[in-house]
Every structure is written in structure tokens, then in C-alpha cells.
Write an enzyme that holds these catalytic residues in place. Structure first.
Site, PDB file in Angstrom:
ATOM      1  N   ASP A  72      51.030  42.485   6.363  1.00  0.00           N
ATOM      2  CA  ASP A  72      50.907  42.967   7.578  1.00  0.00           C
ATOM      3  C   ASP A  72      52.346  42.779   8.336  1.00  0.00           C
ATOM      4  O   ASP A  72      52.697  43.103   9.190  1.00  0.00           O
ATOM      5  CB  ASP A  72      50.163  42.031   8.450  1.00  0.00           C
ATOM      6  N   GLU A 105      43.091  32.621   9.108  1.00  0.00           N
ATOM      7  CA  GLU A 105      44.076  33.362   9.582  1.00  0.00           C
ATOM      8  C   GLU A 105      43.767  33.148  11.062  1.00  0.00           C
ATOM      9  O   GLU A 105      42.710  33.735  11.759  1.00  0.00           O
ATOM     10  CB  GLU A 105      44.255  34.830   9.007  1.00  0.00           C
ATOM     11  N   ASP A 126      39.775  36.262   7.419  1.00  0.00           N
ATOM     12  CA  ASP A 126      40.371  36.959   8.327  1.00  0.00           C
ATOM     13  C   ASP A 126      39.912  36.719   9.806  1.00  0.00           C
ATOM     14  O   ASP A 126      39.091  36.522  10.231  1.00  0.00           O
ATOM     15  CB  ASP A 126      39.936  38.504   8.070  1.00  0.00           C
ATOM     16  N   ASP A 166      38.843  37.469   0.233  1.00  0.00           N
ATOM     17  CA  ASP A 166      39.278  37.863   1.744  1.00  0.00           C
ATOM     18  C   ASP A 166      38.122  38.089   2.384  1.00  0.00           C
ATOM     19  O   ASP A 166      37.405  39.039   2.244  1.00  0.00           O
ATOM     20  CB  ASP A 166      40.299  38.829   1.684  1.00  0.00           C
TER      21      ASP A 166
HETATM   22  O1  TEU Z   1      45.327  40.750  10.485  1.00  0.00           O
HETATM   23  C1  TEU Z   1      45.131  40.218  11.983  1.00  0.00           C
HETATM   24  C2  TEU Z   1      46.117  40.339  12.836  1.00  0.00           C
HETATM   25  O2  TEU Z   1      46.089  40.313  13.905  1.00  0.00           O
HETATM   26  C3  TEU Z   1      47.566  41.011  12.465  1.00  0.00           C
HETATM   27  O3  TEU Z   1      48.367  40.336  11.639  1.00  0.00           O
HETATM   28  C4  TEU Z   1      47.806  42.338  12.597  1.00  0.00           C
HETATM   29  O4  TEU Z   1      47.524  43.297  11.676  1.00  0.00           O
HETATM   30  C5  TEU Z   1      49.125  42.534  13.604  1.00  0.00           C
HETATM   31  O5  TEU Z   1      48.990  41.571  14.451  1.00  0.00           O
HETATM   32  C6  TEU Z   1      49.245  43.968  14.139  1.00  0.00           C
HETATM   33  O6  TEU Z   1      50.438  43.652  14.641  1.00  0.00           O
HETATM   34  C7  TEU Z   1      44.254  40.841   9.726  1.00  0.00           C
HETATM   35  C8  TEU Z   1      44.570  41.487   8.579  1.00  0.00           C
HETATM   36  O7  TEU Z   1      45.539  40.723   7.835  1.00  0.00           O
HETATM   37  C9  TEU Z   1      44.879  43.009   8.839  1.00  0.00           C
HETATM   38  O8  TEU Z   1      45.517  43.642   7.898  1.00  0.00           O
HETATM   39  C10 TEU Z   1      43.837  43.689   9.367  1.00  0.00           C
HETATM   40  O9  TEU Z   1      44.135  45.010   9.955  1.00  0.00           O
HETATM   41  C11 TEU Z   1      43.023  43.031  10.591  1.00  0.00           C
HETATM   42  O10 TEU Z   1      43.128  41.571  10.465  1.00  0.00           O
HETATM   43  C12 TEU Z   1      41.771  43.393  10.882  1.00  0.00           C
HETATM   44  O11 TEU Z   1      40.817  42.982   9.859  1.00  0.00           O
END
Ligand code: TEU
Ligand code: CA
Length: 546
Positions: free
Chosen positions: A320, A245, A195, A95
Site C-alpha cells: 500500500d 494491521e 487486515d 492474510d
Molecule cells: O489496507 C488498509 C488501509 O487502511 C491502507 O493501508 C489503505 O490502503 C491506505 O490507507 C489507503 O490510503 C488494507 C490492505 O493492506 C489494503 O491493500 C486493502 O485495500 C485494504 O486494507 C482493504 O482491505
């Protein structure tokens, strides 16, 4: 492409399996469970960040991209984990959190001393009359700019203030990140998850942006396709399994990100289908899922991606998101049926399916009732915000119980034994009581379990090319709670019918007699045809091949 035929399993390392009794999952824990993953039939494992980190965002705040957090093990453990998976024919996807670093990263530490070279790795701006340069909010509910008194400047963070955003306009930043990819590629990693990748290209005229959510101004930025292609081609990962993502992206962009002609990524995650229960688009306002909207989103994305050569990751769950069976299914009487139905719907779609740890068991939300039980920075921030908005403590806790990211982060339920077999010590996050019957051991013993059903879903993809390669077309069923779609390849047809309802339902599907590939009830309970109308039991799902 190989990834079309593959299934990816996501591991949230902190909650998967603890090998040394400190209550925290670790790399040796993953190693120990590789035979389980092999038995499931998955091809790749995406493991969430295990790099050195102060853990303000549980590892998505990376302090060193090319090392292992001692909390999770050593580099030797990591190498052994990769090698052992390799022997089993399973590849790791690591990741890459490249939109931001941790504030503990050496680049940021140097930036904070005023070193201009490293300040240019990040996004520092002057304030306006003692206020931040822009009135932006970060994703976790705080302002998106943080003031640094000794520099008299503000830095941008689209997430927690401990996660300063990197400046991708600086070629040195892009080159340093490419070295990270090369490093892990050299260790034998087979793919990468990136990410929030579509946030890295910031607006050309940043200062002229309006107010509101910072991410909304940064998504799919003007140089994003150029940046991704450069990163991918310079590191030679074009033919590896890569997934970006993509927050709040568009269909147009997703096709470009994933169409092989653009030489960017193998596939994308997007989340439009996981916002259909957000009231007025607000994650922290509850509403039952809007099934008509859910259907419309899948129909549009599936059909357009198929027609125009895009490729998506298909999924319900990740670290998430709340647990899908608690969200669009049923935790009670129809727990098993609904979990199987949800799995059926995803695994026969066009795209690469992702299974998030515990999804294959039908794991549920955490059902915490006090704020002290939670860990995640996002929900702890929002708890305060909800109280400020005037919600009672009880109502705010009800929102968290449905929306907190901790719902998916509870430890993996391996057995009915102490701490669900996750740890000998005390688990870092409380385990839901239902581990007494929702656990790997119990489901291995039950031929009708969700676990065995997922095994079958994964196996079928390997046996029937139509699942990986067929075109997709959604069907009108005349009932918004019953979804149906058809895959087609070389004159073959696979019809998939899924009821998202806890009641008996009737639907119109032009079903020709054929081979029943799979159904989620005993076969005598399978959908019955009466005068061209299907009679479906609660959460019934099946797939017929002609
Ligand atoms: O997530 C990005 C993201 O925008 C989301 O899924 C977010 O956690 C959610 O919209 C909040 O409501 C990624 C990662 O998967 C997440 O765990 C991290 O916190 C985030 O990036 C920052 O690195
Ligand atoms: Ca441990």
C-alpha cells in the site's frame, strides 16, 4: 518469544513470480522462489490474499476464505507451497481480511435477497430522506454507504463498495471467521496477518456518529480488545506469529494489542511514521518528509513500547506504500547508500522487521506518466477527485507518481532479461525501466549490493541477541537529519547512527570505540570523529557494538 528473533518477508502474490506465462504471479511462482527466500534468511512469509475474488481491490475483496483463486493456482499448489517452505524452515502467514467480504461472497449474496439471517452478517441501515444514514466517506474516496433498491436499505463499506463491512456484533460472524482460521491452521499455516483489524468493532450508537471519514469513527472500537482475544483464544493461535494491521491506532491500544498479558496478538502494524510527508494529513497533497516528526514518532513509539511490554512490526514498505528509497532516500547518486541506510535503521530497531518484495533490491517507484498505466482502484478514484479539486492533469499525475499504491505493486525484478524475468507473457502491470540494473541476478553478482546487505542485516539478528531483545533509547544528535539510537542488553551496547540526508552532515554522538558490526560504505568511508563531532557522508549508516 520466537517472533522477536524473526524476520518476515511480504509477498504480493500477483507481482512476485509468474510460473505459467499468463502475466500474473501465482502460488507455484512462490514455490519456485522459495530457495531465494531461504538464501535471504527470512523466517516467515506473509502472502497477500490469493482467495477467490472479483479483484476490485486485488484480492482484499474475498469471495471465499477457504479456497484458492484459479488465477493464482489450486489448493494442491497451496498445500505443496506450504509443505516445501516447511522443509526449508520457513512458515507461511496468511492474510485474513475479516473487516469485510467481497460482494461476491455467498453471505452477501444471500443478504441481498433479503434473507434476514445473512443481512445480519453485514451492516444495513435505513436511509434518511433518501440519503445515506450517515455522511461518511470510505477510504478510497467514495461515500461509505451504498443503496440497495430492492431492500430499500443502505450497507456500510469502509473501503470499496464491493467490500461490504461485516457485523462483528453478530456472534455467528465471529464464529464463521474463527472457522477460517482453523481451516488454514489445519493446512499447516504458521501465522496470520489480520487486515485492518482495529476497524471491526463499530460504534455502539452508530446512528449518532458525525460526518467525515468512516474509519475514524470505527478505529479501536469499544469491543475491539474483547473481539481479538476471543478470536485468538478460541482458535488457539496465541503462540503463533500474528500481526494486526491497525489503522490510525494509539500507542496505548498497540501496547494492549501486543502485550502477551492481554492474550491478543504478537505484534501490530501502524502507519504514523508513513504519514510524515502528507501535507496537512492528506495523502494526496505532496510535501517533503518532516524528519523531525519522523524522529519524534519513532522515539516515542519505540521507547514506550519497550518500557511497557508492547511489540511492533517495524517496516517501511508494503503493498500500500510507495517505495521507500524513492520516498525517504535517493533514486540517483545515493541509491545504494540510501537504501542500505533505510534498511539499517529498521532492522536494528526493537521489533520484528518486515521486508517487502523488492525492498531488498532497492526497487523504486513506477514512474508512470499516464493514467492508463495505473491499476489500483484507490488511485484511479483519487485521480478524478484531484481533477475535481482543480489540479491540472499533469499535477494530478505527479501526485499519483508519488502516492499511488501501484508504485509498490510493479512486478518483482528478477533479472535484466525480458519482463525482468517475472513472466514469459505480458505483465499485468508495467515494469519500471530500471530493472536493467535493479534486479536479483545483478545484485547476486555484486558483493556490495543492497541484496547482500539485507542478507547481512537478517543474519546479524540471529547472531546478536541484543538486536532482538535489547532495550531501546533514542539519542539527541543535535542534527534533525541524523538519527541515532542505542540498544542495550546485559551490559552490552549497540549504537546505530543513520543519516537521512543527501549532504555531508555533522552530529554529536557519544561514540565509544567498539566493534563495527556493519556500515553502508567502504570502511575507510566510515564516520569520522572530530573533537567529539561525527562527520557523516550522505546517507551514511553504521552500527557499533560495545
Ligand atoms: O489496507 C488498509 C488501509 O487502511 C491502507 O493501508 C489503505 O490502503 C491506505 O490507507 C489507503 O490510503 C488494507 C490492505 O493492506 C489494503 O491493500 C486493502 O485495500 C485494504 O486494507 C482493504 O482491505
Ligand atoms: Ca500466473
Amino acid at each position: 518469544m520466537e517472533h522477536k528473533n524473526s524476520v518476515v518477508y511480504q509477498i504480493y502474490v500477483k507481482s512476485f513470480y509468474d510460473s505459467n506465462g499468463d502475466g500474473i504471479g501465482d502460488l507455484n511462482g512462490i514455490r519456485a522462489k522459495l530457495p531465494y527466500l531461504k538464501s535471504l534468511g527470512v523466517d516467515y512469509i506473509w502472502v497477500t490474499p490469493f482467495f477467490p475474488s472479483p479483484m476490485f481491490d486485488n484480492g482484499y475483496d474475498v469471495a471465499d476464505y477457504c479456497a484458492v483463486n484459479p488465477m493464482f493456482g489450486t489448493m494442491a499448489d497451496c498445500e505443496a507451497m506450504i509443505a516445501e517452505a516447511d522443509k526449508l524452515g520457513i512458515g507461511f502467514m496468511f492474510d485474513m481480511v475479516f473487516n469485510h467480504t467481497s460482494w461476491d461472497h455467498e453471505w452477501f449474496k444471500k443478504a441481498l435477497t433479503g434473507d434476514p439471517e445473512y443481512m445480519d452478517y453485514y451492516i444495513f441501515r435505513d436511509g434518511v430522506d433518501g440519503k445515506p444514514p450517515l455522511d461518511w466517506t470510505a477510504s478510497f474516496g467514495t461515500p461509505a454507504w451504498e443503496y440497495v433498491p430492492n431492500l430499500d436499505k443502505w450497507y456500510l463499506h469502509l473501503f470499496d463498495k464491493s467490500q461490504p463491512d461485516l457485523n462483528w456484533e453478530n456472534p455467528k460472524v465471529r464464529d464463521a471467521l474463527k472457522d477460517v482460521i482453523r481451516f488454514w491452521k489445519g493446512k499447516g499455516v504458521k501465522g496470520f496477518r489480520f487486515d485492518v483489524l482495529n476497524l471491526v468493532s463499530k460504534p455502539e450508537h452508530l446512528e449518532q456518529c458525525g460526518s467525515g471519514s468512516g474509519a475514524s469513527y470505527c478505529k479501536d472500537g469499544h469491543r475491539i480488545h474483547e473481539f481479538i482475544r476471543e478470536m485468538v483464544t478460541d482458535t488457539g493461535i496465541e503462540n503463533m506469529v500474528t500481526v494486526g494491521e491497525m489503522a490510525s491506532t494509539t500507542l496505548e491500544n498497540c501496547i494492549r494489542y501486543s502485550n502477551p498479558e492481554s492474550r491478543e496478538l504478537a505484534m501490530c502494524f501502524n502507519f504514523h511514521h508513513l504519514k510524515v510527508d502528507y501535507k496537512n494529513g492528506d495523502k494526496w497533497a505532496l510535501m517533503p518528509p518532516d524528519l523531525a516528526q519522523l524522529h519524534g514518532i519513532f522515539r516515542q513509539w519505540q521507547e514506550e513500547m519497550s518500557r511497557r511490554g508492547g511489540w511492533n512490526a517495524v517496516f517501511w514498505c508494503n503493498h500500500d506504500q510507495p517505495r521507500i528509497v524513492s520516498r525517504f532516500g535517493d533514486e540517483g547518486e545515493y541509491w545504494k547508500q540510501s537504501a542500505k541506510m533505510l534498511g539499517t535503521f529498521i532492522h536494528f530497531l526493537r521489533g520484528t522487521p518486515y521486508v517487502y518484495q523488492g525492498e531488498e533490491l532497492g526497487m523504486t517507484n513506477a514512474h508512470y506518466t499516464t493514467i492508463e498505466q495505473y491499476n489500483d482502484v484507490e488511485c484511479i478514484n483519487y485521480y478524478k477527485i484531484l481533477l475535481e479539486r482543480g489540479l491540472s492533469e499533469q499535477d494530478a499525475l505527479e501526485v499519483l507518481a508519488q502516492r499511488s499504491r501501484d508504485n509498490s505493486r510493479t512486478p518483482m525484478q528478477w533479472s535484466a532479461g525480458r519482463n525482468a524475468g517475472f513472466t514469459d507473457g505480458s505483465p499485468w502491470l508495467e515494469i519500471p525501466a530500471n530493472y536493467s540494473f535493479i534486479n536479483v541476478e545483478a545484485e547476486e553478482d555484486d558483493p556490495d549490493s543492497i541484496l547482500h546487505y539485507y542478507r547481512t542485516l537478517i543474519k546479524l539478528r540471529k547472531e546478536y541477541p541484543i538486536i532482538a531483545e535489547g532495550e531501546v533509547r533514542f539519542l539527541e544528535t543535535g542534527n534533525e537529519r541524523v538519527f541515532a539510537y542505542e540498544r542495550s542488553l546485559d551490559g552490552q551496547r549497540l549504537t546505530v547512527v543513520c543519516s537521512f540526508s543527501g549532504q555531508n552532515e555533522a552530529a554529536n554522538v557519544d561514540l565509544k570505540p567498539g566493534t563495527l558490526l556493519l556500515c553502508n560504505g567502504a570502511s575507510d568511508q566510515m564516520a569520522r570523529l572530530e573533537n567529539g563531532t561525527l562527520a557523516l557522508r550522505p546517507y551514511e549508516a553504521f552500527a557499533v557494538l560495545n
